[in-house]
Every structure is written in structure tokens, then in C-alpha cells.
Motif scaffolding. Structure first.
Motif, PDB file in Angstrom:
ATOM      1  N   ILE A   1       0.816  -0.879  -0.256  1.00 56.60           N
ATOM      2  CA  ILE A   1       0.633  -0.281   0.658  1.00 56.60           C
ATOM      3  C   ILE A   1       0.870   1.822   0.184  1.00 56.60           C
ATOM      4  O   ILE A   1       0.934   2.263  -0.947  1.00 56.60           O
ATOM      5  N   THR A   2       2.000   1.259   0.517  1.00 56.39           N
ATOM      6  CA  THR A   2       2.826   2.744   0.816  1.00 56.39           C
ATOM      7  C   THR A   2       4.174   2.683  -0.494  1.00 56.39           C
ATOM      8  O   THR A   2       3.802   3.868  -0.749  1.00 56.39           O
ATOM      9  N   ASN A   3       3.812   1.698  -1.155  1.00 56.96           N
ATOM     10  CA  ASN A   3       4.527   1.237  -2.379  1.00 56.96           C
ATOM     11  C   ASN A   3       3.558   2.159  -3.617  1.00 56.96           C
ATOM     12  O   ASN A   3       4.074   2.660  -3.971  1.00 56.96           O
ATOM     13  N   ALA A   4       2.413   1.220  -3.112  1.00 50.80           N
ATOM     14  CA  ALA A   4       1.644   2.179  -4.508  1.00 50.80           C
ATOM     15  C   ALA A   4       1.028   3.584  -4.421  1.00 50.80           C
ATOM     16  O   ALA A   4       1.429   4.241  -4.861  1.00 50.80           O
ATOM     17  N   ILE A   5       0.942   4.192  -2.735  1.00 50.43           N
ATOM     18  CA  ILE A   5       0.916   5.377  -2.494  1.00 50.43           C
ATOM     19  C   ILE A   5       2.280   6.050  -3.231  1.00 50.43           C
ATOM     20  O   ILE A   5       2.225   7.551  -3.834  1.00 50.43           O
ATOM     21  N   ASN A   6       3.220   5.908  -3.180  1.00 46.32           N
ATOM     22  CA  ASN A   6       4.760   6.561  -3.278  1.00 46.32           C
ATOM     23  C   ASN A   6       4.708   6.677  -4.681  1.00 46.32           C
ATOM     24  O   ASN A   6       5.343   7.619  -5.448  1.00 46.32           O
ATOM     25  N   LYS A   7       4.253   5.673  -5.799  1.00 47.56           N
ATOM     26  CA  LYS A   7       4.272   5.553  -6.882  1.00 47.56           C
ATOM     27  C   LYS A   7       3.365   6.816  -7.450  1.00 47.56           C
ATOM     28  O   LYS A   7       4.223   7.282  -8.362  1.00 47.56           O
ATOM     29  N   VAL A   8       2.202   6.169  -7.112  1.00 44.56           N
ATOM     30  CA  VAL A   8       1.188   7.708  -7.629  1.00 44.56           C
ATOM     31  C   VAL A   8       1.563   8.681  -7.391  1.00 44.56           C
ATOM     32  O   VAL A   8       1.219   9.639  -7.990  1.00 44.56           O
ATOM     33  N   ILE A   9       1.978   9.048  -6.186  1.00 50.47           N
ATOM     34  CA  ILE A   9       2.475  10.716  -6.231  1.00 50.47           C
ATOM     35  C   ILE A   9       3.675  11.334  -6.999  1.00 50.47           C
ATOM     36  O   ILE A   9       3.835  11.860  -7.363  1.00 50.47           O
TER      37      ILE A   9
END
Length: 217
Positions: free
Chosen positions: A111-119
Motif C-alpha cells: 500500500i505504501t509502495n502504491a502511494i509513493n508511486k502514484v505521487i
């Protein structure tokens, strides 16, 4: 600081994600919501950068909420976080404006990886979903196992609400259209799926894992 809004109708899931995100440096959970309608209202006030959006919720649901939020908030990043791991939802969510798709069975680090990528401006999709979509692309029409593949996005959204027991007037209010329009969607859905009643639609939705049996009224 990345501002995050968490949207899920299950209190334990929603608050669990909120508590875990609160411990991550660089994140600020500005709020949470238990419906698409509440997400739309809170987004206006809280101005999040990222929304973690459940898909299957009573009322507006994640698909319609994503479409409304992205249209009204340029630059907003919506990541679907859902228990549904089939290949029907991801393309529809991306069409609605989502930039990520993570299943609830994923590790918190994903989940944190997904957040960082979309940002950073990237798209993100869980590996198992990405693999299913790739297989679907190569196998062609023969892979179409779900009868709901034939429905348009609005018909798909209407199907979810009908199967959850919502009345025509309630669905019309959610989409801000007339009851006559919803009845037209309903007729086309029945015609495409070869069914004749709301009961048959609900049973078909549960059979093909399109609907969580716990949401059926």
C-alpha cells in the motif's frame, strides 16, 4: 507531506489502515469516510493528495465516487483498495480515473509502495491483477468468463446498486439522473445478461463474485 483520505465502509478495515498510515513518516491521514458520498464531501474540505478507495460500498460506491472526485479535483490520486481480485474491476476503475489498484490481501508495504508511486506520477497495480490482465490480453475473447464484461461502466455501477437492494429512485438520486434513465439502464442490463428480475441479477452477481454476499439485502 502527503495528505491521505481513507474510504471504506467496514470500520475495522478503515481504521486499521488509518492507524498504520499514521506511523509512516511523510504521510498525514487527514480523514476517513465510510461511503462514496462522504468521500466527495470530505475531499472538498480536506483537500487530500491521495484517496485509498474501497470499491464495493453501499450507495455511490467506489467507481462512481472515483469518477466524480477525479473530475472535480485535477491532480487527485485515487488508489482502489479492495477485496475483489478478479480482472473485471481494474479496467473500469482506470477508466473512471483511478491510478492504482491494490487488493486487501496485500502487505501493508505494498500500500505504501502504491502511494509513493502514484505521487511520483506512476500507475500502480498489484502483481496478481497485472498478471491476470496480461493473460486476458493474450488469450482474447475466450478468457471472458464473467457475463458482466458486456456492461458499460454506468450499467456496471447500476448493477451493483440494484443487487445491493437499492430502489430505482435511490439509484437515480445517487447518479443525479431521472428514475426513467435508471429504468432504461435496468432494461438494457437485463437484456444483455438474459435475465428477467432483480433477484436473478443478484444471484448472478453473487455467483460470479461480482458482489459480496454480505452486502445483499
Amino acid at each position: 507531506m502527503t495528505k491521505i483520505l481513507v474510504v471504506d465502509d467496514h470500520d475495522l478495515v478503515r481504521m486499521g489502515i488509518v492507524r498504520m498510515l499514521a506511523d509512516v513518516a511523510g504521510y498525514e491521514v487527514v480523514g476517513d469516510a465510510k461511503s462514496g458520498e462522504e468521500a466527495v464531501t470530505k475531499t472538498r474540505a480536506l483537500k487530500p493528495d491521495v484517496i485509498l478507495m474501497d470499491v464495493k460500498m453501499p450507495g455511490m460506491g467506489g467507481l462512481e465516487a472515483t469518477k466524480k472526485l477525479v473530475a472535480a479535483n485535477p491532480g487527485l490520486k485515487v488508489i482502489a483498495v479492495t477485496a475483489c481480485d478478479d480482472d473485471l474491476y481494474p479496467p473500469r476503475l482506470m477508466q473512471a480515473g483511478a491510478v492504482g489498484y491494490v487488493t486487501k490481501g496485500a502487505d501493508f508495504s505494498e500500500i505504501t509502495n502504491a502511494i509513493n508511486k502514484v505521487i511520483r506520477g506512476d500507475l500502480y497495480m498489484s502483481n496478481n491483477i497485472a498478471q491476470q490482465l496480461a493473460l486476458r490480453r493474450y488469450s482474447g475473447a475466450a478468457h471472458q468468463e464473467s457475463p458482466f464484461e458486456c456492461l458499460s461502466q454506468r450499467e456496471l455501477q447500476t448493477t451493483m446498486l440494484i443487487a445491493e437492494g437499492q430502489k430505482v429512485n435511490e439509484i437515480a438520486a445517487t447518479f443525479n439522473v431521472s428514475p426513467k434513465t435508471i429504468n432504461s439502464y435496468r432494461y438494457r442490463i437485463f437484456e444483455k445478461l438474459g435475465i428477467n428480475s432483480d433477484v436473478e441479477l443478484t444471484l448472478l452477481a453473487v455467483k460470479h463474485n461480482f458482489l459480496d454476499p454480505d452486502t445483499v439485502v
